[in-house]
Design a protein around this motif. Structure first.
Motif, short mmCIF file in Angstrom:
data_model
loop_
_atom_site.label_atom_id
_atom_site.label_comp_id
_atom_site.label_asym_id
_atom_site.label_seq_id
_atom_site.Cartn_x
_atom_site.Cartn_y
_atom_site.Cartn_z
N ILE A 49 -4.64 0.81 5.47
CA ILE A 49 -3.89 1.99 5.06
C ILE A 49 -2.70 2.20 6.01
CG2 ILE A 49 -3.98 4.52 4.92
CD1 ILE A 49 -6.82 4.21 3.85
N TRP A 50 -2.93 2.03 7.30
CA TRP A 50 -1.87 2.23 8.29
C TRP A 50 -0.73 1.23 8.09
CZ3 TRP A 50 -0.31 -0.73 12.69
CH2 TRP A 50 0.56 -0.05 13.54
N HIS A 82 0.01 -0.38 5.32
CA HIS A 82 0.68 -0.04 4.06
C HIS A 82 1.64 1.12 4.26
CE1 HIS A 82 1.30 0.51 -0.20
NE2 HIS A 82 0.99 1.79 -0.07
N HIS A 83 1.20 2.13 5.02
CA HIS A 83 2.05 3.29 5.30
C HIS A 83 3.28 2.87 6.09
CE1 HIS A 83 3.24 7.35 6.31
NE2 HIS A 83 3.25 7.00 7.59
N LYS A 84 3.09 2.03 7.11
CA LYS A 84 4.22 1.58 7.92
C LYS A 84 5.23 0.83 7.07
CE LYS A 84 3.71 2.54 12.30
NZ LYS A 84 4.66 3.40 12.99
N ARG A 85 4.75 -0.03 6.18
CA ARG A 85 5.66 -0.80 5.33
C ARG A 85 6.41 0.10 4.36
NH1 ARG A 85 2.02 -6.12 3.86
NH2 ARG A 85 2.18 -7.08 5.90
N SER A 86 5.73 1.08 3.80
CA SER A 86 6.39 1.96 2.83
C SER A 86 7.40 2.87 3.53
CB SER A 86 5.37 2.79 2.05
OG SER A 86 4.68 3.66 2.90
N VAL A 87 7.12 3.31 4.74
CA VAL A 87 8.06 4.15 5.49
C VAL A 87 9.28 3.33 5.87
CG1 VAL A 87 8.41 5.34 7.69
CG2 VAL A 87 6.35 5.77 6.35
N ARG A 88 9.07 2.08 6.28
CA ARG A 88 10.19 1.22 6.66
C ARG A 88 11.08 0.94 5.46
NH1 ARG A 88 8.18 -4.12 8.37
NH2 ARG A 88 6.94 -2.87 9.79
N ARG A 89 10.51 0.77 4.28
CA ARG A 89 11.29 0.51 3.07
C ARG A 89 12.09 1.74 2.65
NH1 ARG A 89 7.32 -0.91 -0.88
NH2 ARG A 89 6.36 -2.24 0.65
#
Length: 54
Positions: free
Chosen positions: A39-40, A42-49
């Motif tokens: 989850i972490w 996935h969250h990091k990747r979505s925030v970076r995008r």
């Protein structure tokens, strides 16, 4: 689902086989850490995008 299986195993064994309970708790802990890490990441990747590029 994993919570229910763990609770059922603890109730079914009732402390007769402590090594089995320790094994179950260890695997449960590893699975939960993996789930939280996924989850972490996935969250990091979505925030970076979502960040605007310069």
């Amino acid at each position: 689902m994993a919570h229910a299986a763990l609770a059922a195993a603890v109730l079914a064994l009732g402390g007769e086989h402590p090594w089995v309970l320790a094994l179950l708790l260890t695997w449960y802990g590893i699975a939960m850490l993996g789930f939280i890490a996924a989850i972490w990441v996935h969250h990091k990747r979505s925030v970076r995008r979502a960040e605007p590029s310069h």
